[in-house]
Design a protein around this motif. Structure first.
Motif, PDB file in Angstrom:
ATOM      1  N   ARG A  42      63.262  34.632  49.722  1.00 50.38           N
ATOM      2  CA  ARG A  42      64.342  35.070  50.608  1.00 50.38           C
ATOM      3  C   ARG A  42      64.072  36.472  51.147  1.00 50.38           C
ATOM      4  NH1 ARG A  42      66.922  33.569  54.679  1.00 50.38           N
ATOM      5  NH2 ARG A  42      68.783  34.771  55.096  1.00 50.38           N
ATOM      6  N   TRP A  43      63.555  37.374  50.299  1.00 50.46           N
ATOM      7  CA  TRP A  43      63.214  38.708  50.761  1.00 50.46           C
ATOM      8  C   TRP A  43      62.152  38.627  51.862  1.00 50.46           C
ATOM      9  CZ3 TRP A  43      64.529  43.429  51.553  1.00 50.46           C
ATOM     10  CH2 TRP A  43      63.562  44.385  51.867  1.00 50.46           C
ATOM     11  N   GLY A  44      61.171  37.768  51.673  1.00 51.53           N
ATOM     12  CA  GLY A  44      60.141  37.611  52.687  1.00 51.53           C
ATOM     13  C   GLY A  44      60.721  37.183  54.020  1.00 51.53           C
ATOM     14  N   ALA A  45      61.713  36.280  53.967  1.00 47.40           N
ATOM     15  CA  ALA A  45      62.350  35.807  55.197  1.00 47.40           C
ATOM     16  C   ALA A  45      63.163  36.918  55.863  1.00 47.40           C
ATOM     17  CB  ALA A  45      63.246  34.607  54.895  1.00 47.40           C
ATOM     18  N   LEU A  46      63.887  37.687  55.063  1.00 50.36           N
ATOM     19  CA  LEU A  46      64.687  38.789  55.604  1.00 50.36           C
ATOM     20  C   LEU A  46      63.797  39.859  56.227  1.00 50.36           C
ATOM     21  CD1 LEU A  46      67.299  39.236  52.717  1.00 50.36           C
ATOM     22  CD2 LEU A  46      67.694  38.184  54.956  1.00 50.36           C
ATOM     23  N   GLU A  47      62.714  40.154  55.541  1.00 48.92           N
ATOM     24  CA  GLU A  47      61.785  41.169  56.039  1.00 48.92           C
ATOM     25  C   GLU A  47      61.095  40.680  57.312  1.00 48.92           C
ATOM     26  OE1 GLU A  47      58.843  44.310  53.836  1.00 48.92           O
ATOM     27  OE2 GLU A  47      58.626  42.185  53.321  1.00 48.92           O
ATOM     28  N   GLU A  48      60.692  39.429  57.309  1.00 45.59           N
ATOM     29  CA  GLU A  48      60.024  38.848  58.481  1.00 45.59           C
ATOM     30  C   GLU A  48      60.935  38.872  59.705  1.00 45.59           C
ATOM     31  OE1 GLU A  48      57.117  36.916  60.787  1.00 45.59           O
ATOM     32  OE2 GLU A  48      56.950  37.800  58.777  1.00 45.59           O
ATOM     33  N   ALA A  49      62.223  38.631  59.493  1.00 46.10           N
ATOM     34  CA  ALA A  49      63.183  38.635  60.598  1.00 46.10           C
ATOM     35  C   ALA A  49      63.593  40.041  61.006  1.00 46.10           C
ATOM     36  CB  ALA A  49      64.425  37.827  60.208  1.00 46.10           C
ATOM     37  N   GLY A  50      63.164  41.048  60.258  1.00 43.58           N
ATOM     38  CA  GLY A  50      63.536  42.427  60.562  1.00 43.58           C
ATOM     39  C   GLY A  50      64.948  42.778  60.166  1.00 43.58           C
ATOM     40  N   LEU A  51      65.562  41.963  59.298  1.00 50.49           N
ATOM     41  CA  LEU A  51      66.939  42.204  58.870  1.00 50.49           C
ATOM     42  C   LEU A  51      67.028  43.230  57.746  1.00 50.49           C
ATOM     43  CD1 LEU A  51      68.310  38.549  58.873  1.00 50.49           C
ATOM     44  CD2 LEU A  51      68.705  40.328  60.585  1.00 50.49           C
ATOM     45  N   ALA A  52      65.963  43.399  56.985  1.00 49.64           N
ATOM     46  CA  ALA A  52      65.960  44.358  55.878  1.00 49.64           C
ATOM     47  C   ALA A  52      64.521  44.786  55.614  1.00 49.64           C
ATOM     48  CB  ALA A  52      66.581  43.745  54.620  1.00 49.64           C
TER      49      ALA A  52
END
Length: 327
Positions: A42-52
């Motif tokens: 989930r962190w990878g997805a958030l980081e990839e999307a630029g959300l966190a």
């Protein structure tokens, strides 16, 4: 355009990372309520999307000179002036605002001499700027390192803090060249592993671990989580410019630090005694906050305020128009 959404488990994960930005996923799993693999994914997805993302910057243990600069521009020059200034390493953040100024710059310089060069030599060279006002920081009382998403319960916060104590300094100092190398690595990725730091810096894993622990323990480098404001429950950002009698400055500033909405409080040597930046749930909450300030801190006079429209650069990172990290 792809839709993005932070659900409650995302917010719990991000709150935990605010407390311990470099925590192993296995240590966060029992707090957040998901297994380590799920959290990493989930962190990878958030980081990839630029959300966190997790970033770093010089802390109070290192020598630096901070300042906030208000800039007025010709309307057609706001975008090109922003693009020009965003290339400067000293410019930590740029907010494009509505109100008595077009841009608010957060500056982190190595010395007063460097600040002087930026204000007196660099800014006049930027096309389209019509006026500036510089507030040299005196004391930073709060920054977003202390601001929280408020998704974890107090017992969970305590559990996390006890399970992962803050790093301690090694007995030997850290050579400046090693510190600079580690800082550069963490600017790109605040969660970079010790193994990665060791390889990238060309030092042993033990030396990399000791250097990292010492730099963080002595607060020469601050590592913190950032979240795209527009996707958080507090999408409204406002700068406040306050004037306070000299005998009341420290007391008022200390009281402001305790407000949940506050992400930045500093006393300055400029036109205003205190500069403050807050995140709010709704634009209407400005009225509520200002009423509370008037009731609790009658010595604090709000001289002006500016609503942030966009933040093209934040803590050294470029952001999209909707506030997500680019790259």
């Amino acid at each position: 355009m792809q839709e993005y959404y932070l659900d409650e488990r995302d917010l719990r994960l991000l709150h935990a990372l605010q407390i311990r930005p470099r925590a192993p996923w296995a240590a966060l799993a029992p707090i957040v309520g998901a297994d380590a693999v799920t959290l990493a994914r989930r962190w990878g997805a958030l980081e990839e999307a630029g959300l966190a993302w997790v970033t770093s910057y010089r802390g109070p243990g290192a020598k630096y000179t901070g300042a906030i600069i208000e800039i007025a521009c010709a309307p057609a020059s706001i975008a090109p002036a922003t693009a020009d200034l965003a290339d400067d390493e000293e410019v930590l953040s740029i907010d494009q605002t509505a109100g008595g100024r077009d841009l608010v710059l957060t500056l982190l310089c190595r010395s007063d001499a460097d600040l002087g060069r930026f204000v007196l030599d660099r800014l006049p060279a930027v096309a389209g700027i019509t006026s500036t006002r510089t507030h040299r920081g005196i004391r930073l009382l709060a920054d977003a390192q202390q601001w929280r998403l408020r998704s974890l319960q107090e017992r969970e916060i305590t559990q996390l803090e006890l399970a992962l104590p803050q790093p301690s300094a090694a007995q030997r100092g850290v050579p400046s060249e090693v510190e600079n190398e580690v800082a550069a690595i963490l600017r790109d990725d605040g969660r970079a592993s010790v193994a990665h730091i060791s390889q990238k810096a060309g030092i042993s894993p033990v030396r990399a671990k000791n250097a990292l622990s010492t730099i963080l323990a002595e607060r020469r480098l601050i590592v913190r989580l950032e979240v795209a404001r527009a996707y958080a429950p507090w999408p409204v950002s406002v700068w406040y410019f306050l004037r306070v009698p000299v005998t009341q400055v420290e007391a008022v500033a200390g009281r402001l630090v305790g407000l949940q909405e506050v992400r930045f409080v500093a006393t300055t040597g400029g036109l205003y005694s205190i500069l403050m930046m807050v995140w709010l749930r709704r634009i209407e909450d400005m009225t509520v906050l200002e009423r509370q300030l008037g009731e609790r801190l009658p010595f604090a006079e709000i001289m002006d305020r500016s609503i942030v429209l966009r933040t093209p650069k934040h803590m050294g990172k470029r952001l999209s128009a909707d506030g997500r990290r680019i790259g």
